[in-house]
Design a protein around this motif. Structure first.
Motif, PDB file in Angstrom:
ATOM      1  N   GLN A 140       0.825  -1.257   0.083  1.00 58.80           N
ATOM      2  CA  GLN A 140       0.045   0.090  -0.045  1.00 58.80           C
ATOM      3  C   GLN A 140       0.958   1.289   0.033  1.00 58.80           C
ATOM      4  OE1 GLN A 140      -1.744   0.626   3.714  1.00 58.80           O
ATOM      5  NE2 GLN A 140      -3.134   2.455   2.866  1.00 58.80           N
ATOM      6  N   THR A 141       2.045   1.368   0.857  1.00 57.78           N
ATOM      7  CA  THR A 141       2.782   2.276   0.951  1.00 57.78           C
ATOM      8  C   THR A 141       3.729   2.740  -0.319  1.00 57.78           C
ATOM      9  OG1 THR A 141       2.826   1.736   3.232  1.00 57.78           O
ATOM     10  CG2 THR A 141       4.566   3.363   2.430  1.00 57.78           C
ATOM     11  N   TRP A 142       4.116   1.532  -0.693  1.00 59.59           N
ATOM     12  CA  TRP A 142       5.070   1.678  -2.165  1.00 59.59           C
ATOM     13  C   TRP A 142       4.071   2.059  -3.327  1.00 59.59           C
ATOM     14  CZ3 TRP A 142       7.052  -3.850  -0.811  1.00 59.59           C
ATOM     15  CH2 TRP A 142       7.910  -3.742   0.159  1.00 59.59           C
ATOM     16  N   ALA A 143       2.881   1.707  -3.276  1.00 63.04           N
ATOM     17  CA  ALA A 143       1.940   1.890  -4.600  1.00 63.04           C
ATOM     18  C   ALA A 143       1.707   3.666  -4.395  1.00 63.04           C
ATOM     19  CB  ALA A 143       0.787   1.124  -4.517  1.00 63.04           C
ATOM     20  N   ALA A 144       1.382   3.905  -3.202  1.00 58.10           N
ATOM     21  CA  ALA A 144       1.145   5.486  -2.920  1.00 58.10           C
ATOM     22  C   ALA A 144       2.388   6.314  -3.199  1.00 58.10           C
ATOM     23  CB  ALA A 144       0.565   5.671  -1.587  1.00 58.10           C
ATOM     24  N   GLY A 145       3.497   5.798  -2.877  1.00 56.50           N
ATOM     25  CA  GLY A 145       4.805   6.644  -3.334  1.00 56.50           C
ATOM     26  C   GLY A 145       5.166   6.674  -4.513  1.00 56.50           C
ATOM     27  N   PHE A 146       4.997   5.485  -5.425  1.00 54.51           N
ATOM     28  CA  PHE A 146       5.386   5.241  -6.890  1.00 54.51           C
ATOM     29  C   PHE A 146       4.367   6.039  -7.567  1.00 54.51           C
ATOM     30  CE2 PHE A 146       5.111   3.189 -10.661  1.00 54.51           C
ATOM     31  CZ  PHE A 146       6.473   3.184 -11.182  1.00 54.51           C
ATOM     32  N   GLN A 147       3.082   6.003  -7.262  1.00 53.92           N
ATOM     33  CA  GLN A 147       2.063   6.457  -8.139  1.00 53.92           C
ATOM     34  C   GLN A 147       2.039   8.092  -7.794  1.00 53.92           C
ATOM     35  OE1 GLN A 147      -1.342   4.244  -6.622  1.00 53.92           O
ATOM     36  NE2 GLN A 147      -1.516   3.370  -8.784  1.00 53.92           N
ATOM     37  N   GLY A 148       2.617   8.364  -6.888  1.00 56.16           N
ATOM     38  CA  GLY A 148       2.766  10.352  -6.247  1.00 56.16           C
ATOM     39  C   GLY A 148       3.540  10.627  -7.410  1.00 56.16           C
ATOM     40  N   THR A 149       4.765  10.000  -8.106  1.00 55.60           N
ATOM     41  CA  THR A 149       5.521  10.625  -8.996  1.00 55.60           C
ATOM     42  C   THR A 149       5.295   9.917 -10.589  1.00 55.60           C
ATOM     43  OG1 THR A 149       7.369   9.046  -8.519  1.00 55.60           O
ATOM     44  CG2 THR A 149       7.334  11.146  -7.359  1.00 55.60           C
ATOM     45  N   ASN A 150       4.341   9.031 -10.473  1.00 55.38           N
ATOM     46  CA  ASN A 150       3.888   8.345 -11.761  1.00 55.38           C
ATOM     47  C   ASN A 150       2.608   8.211 -11.869  1.00 55.38           C
ATOM     48  OD1 ASN A 150       6.632   7.257 -12.827  1.00 55.38           O
ATOM     49  ND2 ASN A 150       6.527   6.902 -10.630  1.00 55.38           N
ATOM     50  N   PRO A 151       1.713   9.303 -12.010  1.00 55.04           N
ATOM     51  CA  PRO A 151       0.344   9.257 -11.663  1.00 55.04           C
ATOM     52  C   PRO A 151      -0.459   8.618 -12.824  1.00 55.04           C
ATOM     53  CG  PRO A 151       0.934  11.660 -12.585  1.00 55.04           C
ATOM     54  CD  PRO A 151       2.182  10.564 -12.065  1.00 55.04           C
ATOM     55  N   ASP A 152       0.220   8.463 -14.044  1.00 51.56           N
ATOM     56  CA  ASP A 152      -0.714   7.558 -14.872  1.00 51.56           C
ATOM     57  C   ASP A 152      -0.493   6.092 -14.888  1.00 51.56           C
ATOM     58  OD1 ASP A 152      -1.586  10.141 -16.037  1.00 51.56           O
ATOM     59  OD2 ASP A 152       0.404  10.169 -17.194  1.00 51.56           O
ATOM     60  N   VAL A 153      -0.006   5.694 -13.770  1.00 48.71           N
ATOM     61  CA  VAL A 153       0.405   4.165 -13.368  1.00 48.71           C
ATOM     62  C   VAL A 153      -0.677   3.719 -12.414  1.00 48.71           C
ATOM     63  CG1 VAL A 153       1.962   2.309 -12.863  1.00 48.71           C
ATOM     64  CG2 VAL A 153       2.813   4.379 -14.248  1.00 48.71           C
ATOM     65  N   GLN A 154      -1.513   2.611 -12.859  1.00 47.21           N
ATOM     66  CA  GLN A 154      -2.212   2.150 -11.802  1.00 47.21           C
ATOM     67  C   GLN A 154      -1.722   0.906 -11.315  1.00 47.21           C
ATOM     68  OE1 GLN A 154      -5.216   3.078 -10.392  1.00 47.21           O
ATOM     69  NE2 GLN A 154      -4.964   1.280  -9.320  1.00 47.21           N
ATOM     70  N   LEU A 155      -1.345   0.996  -9.883  1.00 44.00           N
ATOM     71  CA  LEU A 155      -0.927  -0.360  -9.329  1.00 44.00           C
ATOM     72  C   LEU A 155      -1.986  -1.078  -8.528  1.00 44.00           C
ATOM     73  CD1 LEU A 155       2.655   1.029  -7.984  1.00 44.00           C
ATOM     74  CD2 LEU A 155       2.360  -1.203  -9.130  1.00 44.00           C
ATOM     75  N   ASN A 156      -2.028  -2.635  -8.778  1.00 46.47           N
ATOM     76  CA  ASN A 156      -2.879  -3.270  -7.975  1.00 46.47           C
ATOM     77  C   ASN A 156      -2.142  -4.463  -7.348  1.00 46.47           C
ATOM     78  OD1 ASN A 156      -5.117  -1.800  -9.133  1.00 46.47           O
ATOM     79  ND2 ASN A 156      -4.620  -2.946 -10.991  1.00 46.47           N
TER      80      ASN A 156
END
Length: 370
Positions: free
Chosen positions: A62-78
């Motif tokens: 959950q934490t990694w997904a939030a951090g990664f998507q913060g700088t890559n907003p066009d990536v959807q992580l599930n």
């Protein structure tokens, strides 16, 4: 070869959704905007990236997904916390491009991965290090000192009450009731169980004679599904004792065990877990880029806590879809970064990997698409 560290875990899909990590479904396809930037901070990355596996990693993912998507907003992580075994199965079948697992791939799975990884090979990357807490529910008692033999005797059913002389002898000054002990174990095939039973077999072989296994090897006690199920069972019954990733025990009011290491008793902290990993060695004969760790469960090193798990991210060195491989690489680069590891440590209580291990994993990730 002893697989040591790891195997399976599970949380309900509803819990995965409550964490904001959508259940793994639909397409695993990934695309990038320019296809030229492989760093985890590239805003050109886009597409969806699905993973599945160990529930022990849920808070970290959950934490990694939030951090990664913060700088890559066009990536959807599930990430779907179906358990280590389910994650490995989905990875090997090609359903997801990466898996989380509390057990590294065995020889048969490595052979299957050669076809799944289109001529490359699978790589087990140790990205999450955490203590397994032995937790109990005894009102008024916050911590207990227990030797490996005493812990093993409790879970085999030899010790049946909390005021047993063996427990009393290790806890001078603690008032212990005659309450019956109810051991709680996982009902599903679990990496946490494999790690816990490996510890018991290594540290108390005269008492715990069963080999390490992801499936609970004994009858009796209470069975619960997944990490969350164990925690709920412990909270719901006075006199219970069980095992779970420390990140799931910390928010509760359950007591925890400090286990005997050498002549001292050590509690389940991130620092103590990291000390065991630093004292352990890699498994020999693994594929290029694979980093499987053989934990030293019988260490007497000061401050080391041997009831620990190392949870892996399992990836391919080659992907049929190059864009998908690029996303996997970028996400894993964030996961192992100092930022990513510190964020997980703060949220989940895990131990950040060492700089040496980060360098090793980076070299493995550089194999993707090379």
């Amino acid at each position: 070869m002893n697989r040591s560290i790891l195997r399976r875990a599970a949380l309900p899909a509803a819990l995965a959704l409550s964490f904001g990590l959508a259940a793994c479904s639909g397409s695993n396809e990934a695309t990038t905007g320019s296809g030229s930037d492989e760093s985890s901070t590239s805003s050109s990355l886009s597409g969806s990236l699905n993973g599945a596996g160990a529930s022990t990693q849920t808070v970290a993912q959950q934490t990694w997904a939030a951090g990664f998507q913060g700088t890559n907003p066009d990536v959807q992580l599930n990430y779907d916390p179906v358990g280590s075994g389910g994650g490995r199965e989905q990875f090997l079948s090609g359903a997801v491009p990466f898996a989380g697992s509390d057990a590294f791939l065995d020889d048969e799975e490595l052979a299957q991965a050669q076809e799944r990884c289109v001529g490359g090979n699978a790589m087990d990357l140790p990205t999450y290090v955490s203590p397994i807490a032995i937790a109990f529910n005894l009102p008024g008692v916050e911590t207990l000192n227990l030797s490996p033999a005493t812990v093993a005797s409790i879970f085999t059913g030899t010790i049946t009450t909390w005021n047993d002389p063996a427990i009393v002898a290790e806890n001078a000054g603690v008032t212990l009731p005659a309450t019956a002990i109810t051991p709680v174990h996982r009902s599903d095939d679990s990496g946490t169980t494999e790690n816990f039973t490996e510890y018991l077999h290594a540290a108390a072989p005269d008492v715990w004679t069963a080999e390490a296994d992801g499936a609970w090897p004994l009858t009796g006690g209470e069975a619960a599904q997944g990490t969350s199920g164990v925690v709920q069972a412990l909270q719901g019954g006075e006199g219970t004792i069980g095992y779970a990733d420390e990140s799931q025990i910390a928010p509760t009011e359950l007591g925890t065990v400090s286990v005997k290491v050498g002549e001292a008793y050590v509690g389940p902290t991130a620092e103590a877990a990291a000390a065991v990993v630093d004292a352990s060695t890699e498994v020999e004969g693994r594929p290029e880029g694979d980093i499987a760790i053989e934990l030293d469960r019988t260490t007497t090193a000061a401050g080391a806590y041997p009831v620990v798990l190392v949870s892996y991210s399992i990836v391919c060195s080659a992907y049929e879809d190059a864009a998908q491989g690029e996303l996997v690489k970028a996400y894993m680069e964030y996961v192992i970064s100092e930022e990513g590891q510190n964020a997980a440590a703060e949220a989940a209580g895990s131990a950040p990997i060492s700089e040496d291990l980060r360098t090793q994993i980076t070299a493995s990730l550089d194999r993707i698409g090379a």
